[in-house]
Scaffold this motif. Structure first.
Motif, PDB file in Angstrom:
ATOM      1  N   SER A  49       0.835  -1.203   0.000  1.00  0.00           N
ATOM      2  CA  SER A  49       0.000   0.000   0.000  1.00  0.00           C
ATOM      3  C   SER A  49       0.869   1.250   0.000  1.00  0.00           C
ATOM      4  N   ASP A  50       0.230   2.371  -0.251  1.00  0.00           N
ATOM      5  CA  ASP A  50       0.932   3.654  -0.270  1.00  0.00           C
ATOM      6  C   ASP A  50       1.602   3.922   1.082  1.00  0.00           C
ATOM      7  N   TRP A  51       0.933   3.534   2.151  1.00  0.00           N
ATOM      8  CA  TRP A  51       1.511   3.777   3.483  1.00  0.00           C
ATOM      9  C   TRP A  51       2.602   2.774   3.820  1.00  0.00           C
ATOM     10  N   ASN A  52       2.548   1.556   3.263  1.00  0.00           N
ATOM     11  CA  ASN A  52       3.689   0.639   3.383  1.00  0.00           C
ATOM     12  C   ASN A  52       4.924   1.299   2.780  1.00  0.00           C
ATOM     13  N   LEU A  53       4.736   1.854   1.600  1.00  0.00           N
ATOM     14  CA  LEU A  53       5.845   2.496   0.881  1.00  0.00           C
ATOM     15  C   LEU A  53       6.424   3.656   1.673  1.00  0.00           C
ATOM     16  N   LYS A  54       5.546   4.406   2.334  1.00  0.00           N
ATOM     17  CA  LYS A  54       5.985   5.578   3.106  1.00  0.00           C
ATOM     18  C   LYS A  54       6.420   5.225   4.532  1.00  0.00           C
ATOM     19  N   ASN A  55       6.385   3.923   4.862  1.00  0.00           N
ATOM     20  CA  ASN A  55       6.845   3.448   6.179  1.00  0.00           C
ATOM     21  C   ASN A  55       5.998   4.014   7.318  1.00  0.00           C
ATOM     22  N   LEU A  56       4.675   4.060   7.095  1.00  0.00           N
ATOM     23  CA  LEU A  56       3.751   4.577   8.105  1.00  0.00           C
ATOM     24  C   LEU A  56       2.996   3.424   8.782  1.00  0.00           C
ATOM     25  N   PHE A  57       2.647   3.621  10.054  1.00  0.00           N
ATOM     26  CA  PHE A  57       1.749   2.687  10.726  1.00  0.00           C
ATOM     27  C   PHE A  57       0.355   2.858  10.125  1.00  0.00           C
ATOM     28  N   THR A  58      -0.195   1.792   9.544  1.00  0.00           N
ATOM     29  CA  THR A  58      -1.425   1.922   8.758  1.00  0.00           C
ATOM     30  C   THR A  58      -2.679   1.561   9.547  1.00  0.00           C
ATOM     31  N   GLY A  59      -2.677   0.390  10.184  1.00  0.00           N
ATOM     32  CA  GLY A  59      -3.835  -0.001  10.983  1.00  0.00           C
ATOM     33  C   GLY A  59      -5.125  -0.028  10.177  1.00  0.00           C
ATOM     34  N   TRP A  60      -6.151   0.676  10.686  1.00  0.00           N
ATOM     35  CA  TRP A  60      -7.482   0.636  10.079  1.00  0.00           C
ATOM     36  C   TRP A  60      -7.704   1.745   9.049  1.00  0.00           C
ATOM     37  N   LYS A  61      -6.667   2.485   8.705  1.00  0.00           N
ATOM     38  CA  LYS A  61      -6.803   3.507   7.652  1.00  0.00           C
ATOM     39  C   LYS A  61      -6.872   2.831   6.287  1.00  0.00           C
ATOM     40  N   ASN A  62      -7.187   3.631   5.260  1.00  0.00           N
ATOM     41  CA  ASN A  62      -7.509   3.053   3.961  1.00  0.00           C
ATOM     42  C   ASN A  62      -6.654   3.580   2.809  1.00  0.00           C
ATOM     43  N   PRO A  63      -5.327   3.526   2.899  1.00  0.00           N
ATOM     44  CA  PRO A  63      -4.516   3.934   1.742  1.00  0.00           C
ATOM     45  C   PRO A  63      -4.698   2.949   0.598  1.00  0.00           C
ATOM     46  N   ASP A  64      -4.473   3.432  -0.611  1.00  0.00           N
ATOM     47  CA  ASP A  64      -4.641   2.600  -1.798  1.00  0.00           C
ATOM     48  C   ASP A  64      -3.392   1.744  -2.016  1.00  0.00           C
ATOM     49  N   LEU A  65      -3.515   0.767  -2.913  1.00  0.00           N
ATOM     50  CA  LEU A  65      -2.348   0.011  -3.340  1.00  0.00           C
ATOM     51  C   LEU A  65      -1.441   0.882  -4.201  1.00  0.00           C
ATOM     52  N   THR A  66      -0.142   0.659  -4.092  1.00  0.00           N
ATOM     53  CA  THR A  66       0.807   1.289  -5.012  1.00  0.00           C
ATOM     54  C   THR A  66       0.792   0.519  -6.335  1.00  0.00           C
ATOM     55  N   GLU A  67       1.518   1.037  -7.321  1.00  0.00           N
ATOM     56  CA  GLU A  67       1.660   0.297  -8.577  1.00  0.00           C
ATOM     57  C   GLU A  67       2.281  -1.065  -8.314  1.00  0.00           C
ATOM     58  N   LEU A  75     -11.283  -3.335   4.834  1.00  0.00           N
ATOM     59  CA  LEU A  75     -10.343  -2.316   4.362  1.00  0.00           C
ATOM     60  C   LEU A  75     -10.058  -2.492   2.876  1.00  0.00           C
ATOM     61  N   SER A  76      -9.973  -1.373   2.179  1.00  0.00           N
ATOM     62  CA  SER A  76      -9.978  -1.406   0.711  1.00  0.00           C
ATOM     63  C   SER A  76      -8.738  -2.063   0.118  1.00  0.00           C
ATOM     64  N   ARG A  77      -7.577  -1.960   0.782  1.00  0.00           N
ATOM     65  CA  ARG A  77      -6.370  -2.542   0.179  1.00  0.00           C
ATOM     66  C   ARG A  77      -6.461  -4.068   0.093  1.00  0.00           C
ATOM     67  N   THR A 113      -1.132   5.433  14.672  1.00  0.00           N
ATOM     68  CA  THR A 113      -1.601   5.267  13.294  1.00  0.00           C
ATOM     69  C   THR A 113      -1.259   6.510  12.469  1.00  0.00           C
ATOM     70  N   GLY A 114      -0.688   6.292  11.298  1.00  0.00           N
ATOM     71  CA  GLY A 114      -0.336   7.390  10.406  1.00  0.00           C
ATOM     72  C   GLY A 114       1.032   7.990  10.681  1.00  0.00           C
ATOM     73  N   MET A 115       1.683   7.549  11.749  1.00  0.00           N
ATOM     74  CA  MET A 115       2.995   8.084  12.098  1.00  0.00           C
ATOM     75  C   MET A 115       4.086   7.318  11.355  1.00  0.00           C
ATOM     76  N   ASN A 116       5.098   8.032  10.875  1.00  0.00           N
ATOM     77  CA  ASN A 116       6.246   7.392  10.255  1.00  0.00           C
ATOM     78  C   ASN A 116       6.993   6.582  11.323  1.00  0.00           C
ATOM     79  N   LYS A 117       7.389   5.379  10.978  1.00  0.00           N
ATOM     80  CA  LYS A 117       8.001   4.493  11.976  1.00  0.00           C
ATOM     81  C   LYS A 117       9.322   5.051  12.509  1.00  0.00           C
ATOM     82  N   ASP A 118      10.088   5.717  11.641  1.00  0.00           N
ATOM     83  CA  ASP A 118      11.342   6.327  12.102  1.00  0.00           C
ATOM     84  C   ASP A 118      11.059   7.508  13.033  1.00  0.00           C
TER      85      ASP A 118
END
Length: 206
Positions: A13-31, A59-61, A95-100
């Motif tokens: 997902s987009d948030w996987n790519l950005k290294n964010l804690f995703t949880g129950w949020k709904n980011p889309d899949l990346t390419e 969840l949509s992803r 949720t939504g916070m960058n892991k670093d």
């Protein structure tokens, strides 16, 4: 009777790519995530697998990953159940916070405890133990009976909701399951006996 259960984590997902804690949020899949879902469908098609029923989270992803897989299999319109019980672990206040950034704010050790302990949740969120406490009753009441009745079943969900299932299926300890990495968009194929025990497992990442 073939008691088939296939588990697949959603594609990147987009948030996987950005290294964010995703949880129950709904980011889309990346390419890449879309491509991973197509590859999963192709792998299952190459093995000549098809399904009678599908389960996914709210969840949509995960839903989009399942849709792409079924499209590759020529099974669009398959009976599909969607339920919050299969949602990713809720990361609560982080949720939504960058892991670093979370490590800088709370400290490396504290973030590691939240991510990798079995029963210590982040503030306002769920531990893996709490996630399992909603995933496993749903599995045992809704999914497993269909598998045992011979319905070939696919479950598209998330890293931690699937870890909860895998822990139960493979009889793993909390320490063992926390070390288990699940690749995005990678099917794991189980065949079960009449009691729901695992006869064989094939991870298509191998």
């Amino acid at each position: 009777m073939d008691r088939l259960l296939v588990l697949v984590r959603h594609g990147q997902s987009d948030w996987n790519l950005k290294n964010l804690f995703t949880g129950w949020k709904n980011p889309d899949l990346t390419e890449q995530g879309v491509a991973e879902a197509h590859k999963a469908g192709e792998q299952l098609r190459d093995l000549k697998l098809s399904f009678d029923v599908a389960f996914t989270s709210d969840l949509s992803r995960a839903q989009k990953t399942l849709d792409i897989i079924l499209e590759e299999l020529g099974q669009t319109g398959l009976e599909t159940f969607k339920d919050q019980a299969l949602n990713e672990r809720d990361y609560g206040d982080i949720t939504g916070m960058n892991k670093d950034e979370a490590r800088e704010k709370f400290g490396e050790e504290q973030v590691h405890i939240w991510r990798r302990s079995y029963d210590i949740p982040p503030p306002g969120g769920e531990s893996l133990k709490m996630t399992a406490e909603r995933v496993l009753p749903y599995y045992k009441s809704e999914i497993l009976p269909r598998v045992l009745a011979g319905s070939r079943t696919i479950v598209a969900a998330h890293g931690n909701s699937l870890r909860s299932l895998i822990m139960d299926l493979e009889d793993l300890s909390p320490e063992e399951i926390l070390k288990r990495e699940l690749g995005t968009g990678t099917p794991i194929i189980y065949r079960l006996d009449e009691n729901g025990g695992v006869v064989s497992v094939q991870d298509l990442a191998d």
